[in-house]
Scaffold this motif. Sequence first.
Motif, short mmCIF file in Angstrom:
data_model
loop_
_atom_site.label_atom_id
_atom_site.label_comp_id
_atom_site.label_asym_id
_atom_site.label_seq_id
_atom_site.Cartn_x
_atom_site.Cartn_y
_atom_site.Cartn_z
N MET A 199 28.06 -56.22 -4.34
CA MET A 199 28.87 -56.14 -3.11
C MET A 199 28.19 -55.29 -2.06
O MET A 199 28.19 -55.63 -0.87
N LEU A 200 27.56 -54.18 -2.50
CA LEU A 200 26.90 -53.30 -1.54
C LEU A 200 25.71 -53.99 -0.89
O LEU A 200 25.54 -53.93 0.34
N VAL A 201 24.88 -54.66 -1.70
CA VAL A 201 23.71 -55.34 -1.16
C VAL A 201 24.14 -56.47 -0.22
O VAL A 201 23.56 -56.64 0.86
N GLN A 202 25.16 -57.22 -0.61
CA GLN A 202 25.64 -58.31 0.25
C GLN A 202 26.19 -57.76 1.56
O GLN A 202 25.97 -58.34 2.63
N SER A 203 26.89 -56.63 1.48
CA SER A 203 27.43 -56.02 2.69
C SER A 203 26.31 -55.57 3.62
O SER A 203 26.38 -55.76 4.84
N LEU A 204 25.26 -54.99 3.05
CA LEU A 204 24.12 -54.56 3.87
C LEU A 204 23.45 -55.75 4.55
O LEU A 204 23.06 -55.68 5.71
N ARG A 205 23.34 -56.84 3.82
CA ARG A 205 22.71 -58.03 4.40
C ARG A 205 23.58 -58.59 5.53
O ARG A 205 23.06 -59.00 6.58
N ASN A 206 24.88 -58.62 5.31
CA ASN A 206 25.77 -59.17 6.34
C ASN A 206 25.76 -58.34 7.61
O ASN A 206 25.99 -58.87 8.70
N ASN A 207 25.50 -57.03 7.45
CA ASN A 207 25.49 -56.14 8.60
C ASN A 207 24.09 -55.79 9.06
O ASN A 207 23.88 -54.80 9.77
N ASP A 208 23.11 -56.60 8.63
CA ASP A 208 21.72 -56.39 9.01
C ASP A 208 21.21 -55.01 8.60
O ASP A 208 20.36 -54.42 9.30
N GLY A 209 21.72 -54.49 7.49
CA GLY A 209 21.21 -53.23 6.98
C GLY A 209 19.87 -53.41 6.35
O GLY A 209 19.53 -54.48 5.82
N LYS A 210 19.04 -52.39 6.41
CA LYS A 210 17.69 -52.48 5.87
C LYS A 210 17.73 -52.33 4.37
O LYS A 210 18.30 -51.39 3.85
N ILE A 211 17.10 -53.25 3.66
CA ILE A 211 16.96 -53.18 2.21
C ILE A 211 15.49 -53.29 1.89
O ILE A 211 14.81 -54.20 2.34
N GLY A 212 15.01 -52.37 1.09
CA GLY A 212 13.62 -52.43 0.69
C GLY A 212 12.73 -51.61 1.57
O GLY A 212 13.18 -50.92 2.49
N PRO A 213 11.41 -51.71 1.33
CA PRO A 213 10.45 -50.90 2.06
C PRO A 213 10.32 -51.31 3.52
O PRO A 213 10.66 -52.41 3.88
#
Length: 213
Positions: A199-213
Amino acid sequence: MIGWLIFLVLAIALLGLLAWRVRLDRGLLMLAAAAVAVAAAGYSWQGRPGLGGHPGEALQDRKPGETAFADERHDWMDSVGPEAQVLDTADAFIRNGDPDYAVGVLRGAIAQAPRSPMLWIGLGNALVHYADGQVTPAAYFAFERAAQLWPGHPAPPYFLGLAEVLSGNVDAGMTRWRRLLMEAPQDAPWRSVVAERLMLVQSLRNNDGKIGP
């Protein structure tokens, strides 16, 4: 010579503590000694033990390694014992920005205990940091070897998925976690943890949050 003297004192103190206070048996004590020997070899190879102590300006620019694995592994694996102590040592090297030393320590420990899934997971994590956050074929092999040695345990696929997500391969990591949930017993105590991560990763993706390097 100061560098070697400090290293020798710390090594003797560590092995003495393990033998006297923790009272490890002979085999486990030899495993710890092997890890120290590998660390010494890495220090001799990469470091400059003959130089006198002097604060280097370059250290100010070094960024500590990410510690997601170190922060979470105690919830998935044993936090005591010789294997956990090797992982603690590797985590410390990664935090200091020396993942190559972490890889050396873990490979030395695996040479003594090749059927330890905990050490193989730790090696996979260290290899990811050594490759600047990328999950290389060598890292995949380490995680997969852990899964073979620990069939049905959630730790190998969970931490491989975590490495994939943090490397930027988010779809692969999320797919792995979803498969883990599908195959898990309904009463598995860790189901909620994996579901929350998804849920956290999906939320970050939906809000254009940065994931990864």
